[in-house]
Design a protein around this motif. Structure first.
Motif, PDB file in Angstrom:
ATOM      1  N   GLY B 154       0.147  -0.796  -0.271  1.00 18.30           N
ATOM      2  CA  GLY B 154       0.114   0.165  -0.087  1.00 18.30           C
ATOM      3  C   GLY B 154       1.181   1.781   0.229  1.00 18.30           C
ATOM      4  O   GLY B 154       0.681   2.182  -0.722  1.00 18.30           O
ATOM      5  N   ARG B 173      -6.256  -0.619   8.901  1.00 15.15           N
ATOM      6  CA  ARG B 173      -6.783  -0.239  10.225  1.00 15.15           C
ATOM      7  C   ARG B 173      -6.329  -0.266  11.386  1.00 15.15           C
ATOM      8  O   ARG B 173      -6.381   0.002  12.424  1.00 15.15           O
ATOM      9  CB  ARG B 173      -7.499  -1.658   9.823  1.00 15.15           C
ATOM     10  N   GLU B 174      -4.876  -0.479  11.728  1.00 19.45           N
ATOM     11  CA  GLU B 174      -3.830  -0.176  12.721  1.00 19.45           C
ATOM     12  C   GLU B 174      -4.001   0.808  12.758  1.00 19.45           C
ATOM     13  O   GLU B 174      -4.158   1.642  12.073  1.00 19.45           O
ATOM     14  CB  GLU B 174      -3.148  -1.518  12.506  1.00 19.45           C
ATOM     15  N   GLY B 179       2.184  -2.427   8.196  1.00 14.39           N
ATOM     16  CA  GLY B 179       1.866  -3.712   7.843  1.00 14.39           C
ATOM     17  C   GLY B 179       3.099  -4.646   8.720  1.00 14.39           C
ATOM     18  O   GLY B 179       3.732  -4.638   9.446  1.00 14.39           O
ATOM     19  N   ASN B 180       3.107  -5.971   7.832  1.00 17.32           N
ATOM     20  CA  ASN B 180       3.788  -7.391   8.115  1.00 17.32           C
ATOM     21  C   ASN B 180       5.392  -7.002   7.981  1.00 17.32           C
ATOM     22  O   ASN B 180       6.152  -7.073   8.969  1.00 17.32           O
ATOM     23  CB  ASN B 180       3.471  -8.338   7.954  1.00 17.32           C
ATOM     24  N   ALA B 331      -4.957  -3.968  -0.970  1.00 11.77           N
ATOM     25  CA  ALA B 331      -3.352  -4.079  -0.118  1.00 11.77           C
ATOM     26  C   ALA B 331      -3.503  -4.031   1.085  1.00 11.77           C
ATOM     27  O   ALA B 331      -2.653  -3.998   2.091  1.00 11.77           O
ATOM     28  CB  ALA B 331      -2.621  -2.445  -0.859  1.00 11.77           C
ATOM     29  N   GLY B 333      -2.949  -7.499   2.436  1.00  9.30           N
ATOM     30  CA  GLY B 333      -2.130  -8.764   3.195  1.00  9.30           C
ATOM     31  C   GLY B 333      -2.655  -9.675   3.106  1.00  9.30           C
ATOM     32  O   GLY B 333      -3.536 -10.052   3.009  1.00  9.30           O
ATOM     33  N   GLU B 361      11.164 -14.112  13.705  1.00 10.82           N
ATOM     34  CA  GLU B 361      11.703 -12.245  13.209  1.00 10.82           C
ATOM     35  C   GLU B 361      11.563 -11.003  13.950  1.00 10.82           C
ATOM     36  O   GLU B 361      12.616 -10.504  14.583  1.00 10.82           O
ATOM     37  CB  GLU B 361      10.321 -11.637  12.162  1.00 10.82           C
ATOM     38  N   MET B 497       0.570 -17.998   4.356  1.00  8.08           N
ATOM     39  CA  MET B 497       0.661 -16.522   4.421  1.00  8.08           C
ATOM     40  C   MET B 497      -1.609 -17.313   4.011  1.00  8.08           C
ATOM     41  O   MET B 497      -1.484 -18.099   3.292  1.00  8.08           O
ATOM     42  CB  MET B 497       0.953 -15.869   3.257  1.00  8.08           C
ATOM     43  N   THR B 500      -5.654 -12.064   4.615  1.00  9.61           N
ATOM     44  CA  THR B 500      -5.699 -11.317   5.832  1.00  9.61           C
ATOM     45  C   THR B 500      -7.627 -11.284   6.209  1.00  9.61           C
ATOM     46  O   THR B 500      -8.018 -11.195   5.575  1.00  9.61           O
ATOM     47  CB  THR B 500      -5.336 -10.285   6.137  1.00  9.61           C
ATOM     48  N   ALA B 542       0.362  -9.003  -0.985  1.00  5.31           N
ATOM     49  CA  ALA B 542      -0.329 -10.572  -0.605  1.00  5.31           C
ATOM     50  C   ALA B 542      -1.720 -10.799  -0.762  1.00  5.31           C
ATOM     51  O   ALA B 542      -1.838 -11.789  -0.169  1.00  5.31           O
ATOM     52  CB  ALA B 542       0.551 -10.271   0.855  1.00  5.31           C
TER      53      ALA B 542
HETATM   54  C1  LIG Z   1       7.851 -14.723   8.985  1.00  3.40           C
HETATM   55  C2  LIG Z   1       8.153 -14.173   7.487  1.00  3.40           C
HETATM   56  C3  LIG Z   1       8.882 -13.547   6.969  1.00  3.40           C
HETATM   57  C4  LIG Z   1       9.506 -12.848   6.315  1.00  3.40           C
HETATM   58  N1  LIG Z   1      10.196 -12.255   5.440  1.00  3.40           N
HETATM   59  C5  LIG Z   1      10.809 -12.105   4.093  1.00  3.40           C
HETATM   60  C6  LIG Z   1      12.019 -11.239   3.317  1.00  3.40           C
HETATM   61  O1  LIG Z   1      13.193 -11.791   4.373  1.00  3.40           O
HETATM   62  N2  LIG Z   1      11.934 -11.273   2.252  1.00  3.40           N
HETATM   63  C7  LIG Z   1      11.024 -10.459   1.630  1.00  3.40           C
HETATM   64  O2  LIG Z   1      11.172 -10.028   0.441  1.00  3.40           O
HETATM   65  N3  LIG Z   1       9.768 -11.125   2.054  1.00  3.40           N
HETATM   66  C8  LIG Z   1       9.740 -11.305   3.177  1.00  3.40           C
HETATM   67  N4  LIG Z   1       8.427 -12.327   3.922  1.00  3.40           N
HETATM   68  C9  LIG Z   1       7.602 -12.144   3.097  1.00  3.40           C
HETATM   69  C10 LIG Z   1       6.889 -10.518   3.559  1.00  3.40           C
HETATM   70  O3  LIG Z   1       5.637 -10.161   4.827  1.00  3.40           O
HETATM   71  C11 LIG Z   1       5.279 -10.125   2.446  1.00  3.40           C
HETATM   72  O4  LIG Z   1       5.913 -10.291   1.229  1.00  3.40           O
HETATM   73  C12 LIG Z   1       5.157  -8.857   2.774  1.00  3.40           C
HETATM   74  O5  LIG Z   1       5.432  -8.330   3.976  1.00  3.40           O
HETATM   75  C13 LIG Z   1       3.861  -7.995   2.027  1.00  3.40           C
HETATM   76  O6  LIG Z   1       3.463  -7.320   1.959  1.00  3.40           O
HETATM   77  P1  LIG Z   1       1.723  -6.645   1.846  1.00  3.40           P
HETATM   78  O7  LIG Z   1       1.968  -4.872   1.581  1.00  3.40           O
HETATM   79  O8  LIG Z   1       1.158  -6.645   0.659  1.00  3.40           O
HETATM   80  O9  LIG Z   1       0.947  -6.978   3.409  1.00  3.40           O
HETATM   81  P2  LIG Z   1       1.245  -6.425   4.113  1.00  3.40           P
HETATM   82  O10 LIG Z   1       2.729  -6.295   5.270  1.00  3.40           O
HETATM   83  O11 LIG Z   1       0.232  -7.642   5.338  1.00  3.40           O
HETATM   84  O12 LIG Z   1       0.019  -5.076   4.943  1.00  3.40           O
HETATM   85  C14 LIG Z   1      -0.934  -5.046   4.821  1.00  3.40           C
HETATM   86  C15 LIG Z   1      -1.497  -4.420   5.252  1.00  3.40           C
HETATM   87  O13 LIG Z   1      -2.490  -3.555   4.967  1.00  3.40           O
HETATM   88  C16 LIG Z   1      -4.051  -3.621   6.443  1.00  3.40           C
HETATM   89  N5  LIG Z   1      -4.806  -4.100   6.263  1.00  3.40           N
HETATM   90  C17 LIG Z   1      -5.024  -5.530   6.402  1.00  3.40           C
HETATM   91  N6  LIG Z   1      -7.055  -5.682   5.970  1.00  3.40           N
HETATM   92  C18 LIG Z   1      -7.567  -3.744   5.742  1.00  3.40           C
HETATM   93  C19 LIG Z   1      -8.156  -3.203   6.533  1.00  3.40           C
HETATM   94  N7  LIG Z   1      -9.587  -3.990   5.985  1.00  3.40           N
HETATM   95  N8  LIG Z   1      -8.484  -1.835   5.573  1.00  3.40           N
HETATM   96  C20 LIG Z   1      -7.568  -1.372   6.893  1.00  3.40           C
HETATM   97  N9  LIG Z   1      -6.897  -1.929   6.209  1.00  3.40           N
HETATM   98  C21 LIG Z   1      -6.132  -2.906   6.027  1.00  3.40           C
HETATM   99  C22 LIG Z   1      -2.590  -4.556   7.749  1.00  3.40           C
HETATM  100  O14 LIG Z   1      -3.261  -4.400   8.698  1.00  3.40           O
HETATM  101  C23 LIG Z   1      -1.482  -4.106   7.025  1.00  3.40           C
HETATM  102  O15 LIG Z   1      -1.058  -2.922   7.385  1.00  3.40           O
HETATM  103  C24 LIG Z   1       8.075 -12.886   5.101  1.00  3.40           C
HETATM  104  C25 LIG Z   1       6.967 -12.989   5.599  1.00  3.40           C
HETATM  105  C26 LIG Z   1       7.011 -14.163   6.675  1.00  3.40           C
HETATM  106  C27 LIG Z   1       5.185 -14.632   7.507  1.00  3.40           C
END
Ligand SMILES: Cc1cc2nc3c(=O)[nH]c(=O)nc-3n(C[C@H](O)[C@H](O)[C@H](O)COP(=O)(O)OP(=O)(O)OC[C@H]3O[C@@H](n4cnc5c(N)ncnc54)[C@H](O)[C@@H]3O)c2cc1C
Ligand code: SF4
Ligand code: SF4
Ligand code: SF4
Ligand code: SF4
Ligand code: SF4
Lengths: 320, 661
Positions: B154, B173-174, B179-180, B331, B333, B361, B497, B500, B542
């Motif tokens: 995002g 929402r947090e 995010g993660n 986005a 996640g 982690e 994974m 969410t 994701a």
């Molecule tokens: C243990 C672990 C280790 C990892 N290590 C690596 C690494 O070393 N290198 C790498 O490339 N990748 C790694 N990853 C993968 C990485 O975490 C993800 O690729 C990345 O975080 C995805 O980002 P995202 O923004 O799509 O999702 P997220 O990080 O999940 O973000 C989603 C966001 O949306 C928010 N949200 C969800 N629903 C709503 C809603 N309805 N309204 C408002 N907000 C909302 C959430 O609160 C969150 O902030 C790892 C994953 C894990 C589990």
């Protein structure tokens, strides 16, 4: 049954006198002993034409559509099965609730008039009918007759789910228990047992007799299109020719047009001059919808979406 | 006036001409009623081919055109434009696909291919005889985007859209964005610190003049359509007025209530008034109403007394905010699968020292609950033997998910490396099904971990049990064909994974579909990976399927490019091939409304004259901005009052008739 007739007349009279409605649609004695005819009553004096008994097979609900634009309100006398049609018409936005008054009559079953006529003298006149639980006694000028329900009732009554109207502003008489005299889908199951060739032969025999008079459609309370596809010229969905192939398309198309909305009132079957068992097509669909989606009979509750008229994101789309 | 059809049949070099007898197709179809001109040509789509069409349209006064060539997916737009240049309405056109559907699939039966080509050309001629000119209309565009979810996906989307000059609402929402990714320690394969690369982006987003960040907020309603969405956002009460709070942190220091921190995944504590982590954006606290003593029973209120600017406001209420946007990017996640509910063999979460990768982690993270010292949760001892189990919940059709979660092979290699690097005398054992490392510098990274001494054991773990302060891991080594017992100090599960929580609701609000696992479905898995079937709604990260950060960020930039392209227009043309309702045939049953996936149909009242009297009645009405031309309603409408322009009932029936003749 005389008592019920009296109560219906009183209710109708009251509604007309108090100007709650301009018209009452109900059953009136026909020219033959075992038949009734729809009557349309617009004055309190006219209510004596109303009657009630085991010869009120007609579903009058479709007439409501004719009065949807007329000024004033309309009251209608309905049986349990007819009341499902009223709900369906409401759900299809074909009538408005505030324009109609439903006089519901718990129904003890309807006799097949031909079977009765075969046993009663042609010149007999009807004196009274009495419901004795599992039989009707029909008292006539030439003697009394007892008709077992199991042998003389319409099939739809043998498997009736709603003897008591599911929608009513006034209920006449006592509510009745649900009694099943037959398995609802036994006849369909029998057909399902046939092989492909046999099934095809069975339906060919039926459809080839169809006159395309459209009585089945005209009576049907879920056939309320402004311009039915079978009356359209452009596109010509189905040719107007009457032959097995065109007739088959007609029947299958209609079966799907009413699928998920057909209230199983059995009127299409009853009015067909060629005795084509049209309701069996609908019943096959009812059975499948029950088995697959646990769908209640359309019209049995207000606000049910029809099985082919719903979009849900949760649909599993297993076939794709 | 008689129709004047032009028929142009393409050889596509030998692609069609090598199989289909093209001259015979011309011969057999040129006398079809209405055909005024018919010819064939080597490459219809080439410049000379198109010019041929244009000149013949003019020369023969043609009023509609059929091209028999390849799939309309490829060249329908080409030929539409060509006939438009010739002065015709571009929709006075149809195509017959005699390549993919004839020469390619029936290459070993030339006669059959030719017969089929003739039939398909006749079908197209039948259709084109019934077509009518269609006109695009235009709708204005609100030049603002909404991004739902502020993980790295995002944030990247928001930054890219904002950089291209459009306003963005970044909704999270947090209480903080990030995010993660901000929970991670180092990121594979380069091992740069996750916070060091993600927090600057968070700050950049916060400071960007085109970005409005809304945290602690949820999407509650979406109305409208591409270019013109009307959204409602619920701003949850924070009980702290962020317009005056300076983020000094006095309140969080002095709050007497300590609860488990969800950011630390239950391994650390936070206060009832809290900031998730030191680099949070916004760096201002919120009060957790479920645990705050004052909000629960009216006692305490220390934070309010201490706050030097009077920002604490216990009276604050949830607030609904309405906004207009032209595009929406989802986005949201992922979460990790709730393995405790599924895997009895790993103890259903009963053993404190069986943790997830994400918890690991936090344990290695210098800003985590142990300040980066790897200490196991049960007794805080440094574990010497660490067992990693991969594919927990992934690739497990029987108990959990069928799919591969894609990041686990790599992060487990990362974790194993960290065990060996950080723990003196540390051993890492990894139970795996396969090692999948397709990515730039990924396999090299995995090899290095193996060379460092990580022991990979191919096989599944059948049971874990506690024995003294050890966890006994019983498994199988399927390569050696023997049973394995390892006495471990810590077990780390690489859990699947999953979408969410709440994704389904977002899908419903935005009118997009989710797959059987709950991930959002893209419009086309290969060719339209960031779009959805709903115009103006895009996907990133994701939420569309498990992915790692490089893939997430590329997809996010892709989605941003799509949004920027959309918002760069003042107005957009609408597809004219949408539903049209013939009001005089419509009975107002509104089945069409129920089946429309895009909520494009509503009721309206019309006045008709019946027997000389004006009569009001209800009919269905289509919102041309919302209708996507899916055709659901046209199937549901028994009387055929609902019709799809460009694919009318009349046109389809003519085609069927032509094919059956
Ligand atoms: C243990 C672990 C280790 C990892 N290590 C690596 C690494 O070393 N290198 C790498 O490339 N990748 C790694 N990853 C993968 C990485 O975490 C993800 O690729 C990345 O975080 C995805 O980002 P995202 O923004 O799509 O999702 P997220 O990080 O999940 O973000 C989603 C966001 O949306 C928010 N949200 C969800 N629903 C709503 C809603 N309805 N309204 C408002 N907000 C909302 C959430 O609160 C969150 O902030 C790892 C994953 C894990 C589990
Ligand atoms: S299809 Fe037949 S049984 Fe069904 S509602 Fe119509 S008339 Fe009644
Ligand atoms: S047959 Fe079909 S088109 Fe005709 S009235 Fe019935 S539902 Fe409408
Ligand atoms: S009522 Fe009977 S004969 Fe008439 S159209 Fe229907 S099925 Fe055919
Ligand atoms: S389904 Fe057809 S008849 Fe019913 S409201 Fe829609 S357009 Fe009108
Ligand atoms: S074609 Fe019909 S069902 Fe599909 S989006 Fe348009 S109005 Fe809705």
């Amino acid at each position: 049954m005389m008592n019920l007739t009296k109560q219906i007349r009183e209710q109708a009279k009251k509604l007309l006198e108090e100007k709650k409605v301009d018209l009452v649609i109900g059953f009136g004695q026909g020219t033959e002993l075992a038949r009734t005819t729809p009557v349309f009553i617009d004055s309190p004096e006219g209510v004596s034409a109303l009657t009630w008994g085991p010869f009120c097979a007609n579903n009058l609900a479709k007439y409501l559509v004719d009065y949807k634009n007329a000024p004033g309100n309309v009251a209608i006398v309905v049986k349990g099965c007819d009341s499902r049609s009223v709900i369906r018409l409401l759900d299809d936005n074909q009538i408005s609730r505030d324009k109609i008054v439903v006089i519901g009559v718990p129904c003890a079953g309807q006799l097949e008039w031909q079977k009765v006529a075969d046993e009663v003298k042609p010149d007999a006149t009807l004196k009274e009918t009495v419901d004795n639980g599992d039989s009707f006694v029909v008292k006539t000028s030439t003697g009394d007759h007892t008709f077992n329900k199991k042998d003389y009732m319409l099939h739809r009554c043998l498997v009736c789910e709603n003897p008591n109207p599911v929608i009513a502003d006034f209920t006449i008489g006592e509510e009745l228990p649900v009694k099943n005299y037959a398995e609802r889908f036994a006849e369909v199951e029998e057909l399902e047992q046939l092989g492909l060739e046999e099934k095809s032969a069975y339906w060919d025999k039926q459809f080839s007799r169809c006159l395309r008079c459209y009585a089945c459609r005209n009576v049907c309370s879920v056939c309320t299109c402004e311009l039915c596809v079978f009356d359209q010229m452009k596109p010509m969905w189905v040719s107007k020719r009457t032959n097995l192939s065109e007739n088959t398309v007609f029947h299958i198309t209609r079966a799907f047009h009413v699928a998920g909305r057909c209230v199983d009132c059995g009127e299409c079957d009853r009015v067909c001059p060629m005795d084509i068992p049209i309701r069996k097509l609908n019943q096959k669909i009812h059975k499948d919808l029950k088995d697959l989606f646990d769908s209640p009979t359309p019209g049995s509750k207000e606000g049910l979406l029809s099985a082919l008229g719903e979009f849900s994101l949760g649909d599993p789309e297993e076939f794709m | 006036m008689a129709k004047r059809i032009g028929l142009f049949i393409c050889w596509c070099g030998s692609n069609i001409g090598g199989v289909v007898d093209v001259p015979r197709v011309v011969e057999e179809t040129k006398n079809y009623p209405g055909v005024a001109f018919a010819t064939d040509y080597k490459y219809m789509c080439s410049e000379p081919g198109q010019n041929l069409i244009i000149s013949k349209v003019k020369e023969h006064n043609l009023d509609r055109v059929v091209v028999a060539s390849c799939t309309p997916m490829l060249h329908e737009p080409t030929f539409r434009k060509a006939i438009a240049r010739a002065g015709l309405n571009p929709y006075m056109f149809d195509m017959a696909n005699i390549r993919e559907q004839c020469s390619w699939v029936h290459s070993n039966d030339k006669e059959a291919a030719t017969q089929k080509a003739i039939a398909l050309v006749k079908r197209a001629l039948a259709k084109v005889s019934q077509v009518e000119p269609l006109f695009e209309s235009s709708i204005p565009i609100t030049k603002k985007a909404l991004v739902v979810g502020a993980g790295i996906a995002g944030i990247q989307v928001a930054l890219d859209i904002a950089d291209s000059g459009h306003e963005v609402i970044l909704l999270e929402r947090e209480s903080t964005i990030g995010g993660n990714m901000v929970k991670l320690d180092k990121t594979f394969p380069t091992m740069d610190c996750s916070a060091c690369i993600s927090t600057p982006k968070m700050v950049q987003a916060a400071q960007h003049p085109n970005i409005t960040i809304m945290t602690y907020a949820e999407l509650v309603d979406v109305q409208g359509y591409i270019g013109n969405f009307e959204i409602t956002i619920k701003q949850k009460a924070r009980y702290v007025d962020h317009t005056i709070c300076t983020g000094c942190g006095l309140c969080t220091e002095k709050c007497p209530t300590k609860v488990l921190s969800s950011f630390e995944l239950g391994m650390g504590k936070r206060k009832a008034i809290y900031i998730e982590f030191p680099q949070a954006v916004p760096n201002k606290p919120v009060i957790d109403p479920d645990n705050c003593r004052y909000l629960k029973n009216g006692k305490c209120g220390i934070c309010k007394k201490l706050c030097p600017v009077g920002a604490v406001d216990f009276e604050q209420k949830d607030e609904l905010i309405e906004e207009k946007v032209g595009a929406i990017v989802i986005a949201t996640g992922y979460d990790l699968i709730k393995w405790e509910e599924i895997y009895g063999e790993y103890g259903y979460g009963r053993f404190k020292d069986v943790i997830t990768g994400l918890q690991f982690e936090r344990l290695v993270n210098a800003s985590g609950p142990t300040n980066g010292l790897i200490q196991r949760p049960s007794d805080g001892k440094e574990p010497k033997t660490v067992v990693f189990i991969k594919c927990v919940g992934s690739r497990d059709e029987a108990k959990a998910k069928e799919y591969c979660s894609r990041a686990c092979c790599m992060y487990t290699a990362k974790h194993a490396h960290q065990v060996i690097e950080k723990i003196e005398g540390g051993h890492a054992y990894i139970f795996y099904m396969d090692v999948r490392t397709p990515g730039k510098a990924y396999d090299e990274f995995y090899r290095r971990t193996v060379d460092e001494g990580a022991q990979y054991i191919r096989g599944r773990v059948s049971k874990i049990y506690q024995s003294g302060d050890k966890l006994v891991v019983m498994g199988a080594d399927t390569l050696l064909g023997s049973a394995v017992h390892i006495e471990a100090d810590l077990v780390v599960l690489a859990t699947a994974m999953v979408p969410t929580e709440g994704s389904e609701k977002i899908a419903q609000l935005a009118g997009v579909n989710i797959d059987k696992d709950g991930f959002f479905i893209e419009a086309h898995p290969k060719l339209r990976p960031v779009e959805t079937m709903t115009g103006g709604v895009f996907l990133a990260g994701a939420c569309q399927g498990p992915k790692d950060i490089p893939d997430t960020v590329s997809q996010a930039s892709g989605a941003a490019a799509k949004v920027a392209a959309l918002l760069s227009n003042e107005e957009m043309a609408t597809d004219p091939m949408i539903c049209h309702i013939d009001e005089k045939m419509c009975s107002g049953c509104l089945v069409c409304k129920e089946v429309c996936p895009y909520k494009a149909i509503s009721e309206k009242t019309i006045t008709e004259r019946i027997a000389g009297q004006p009569v009001e009645r209800m009919v269905a009405s289509v919102n041309t901005g919302l209708c996507q031309g899916c055709g659901n309603c046209t199937v549901a409408c028994r009387a055929g009052a609902a019709n799809l322009k460009g694919y009318t009932n009349l046109q389809l029936l003519s085609e069927v008739d032509a094919l059956c003749r």
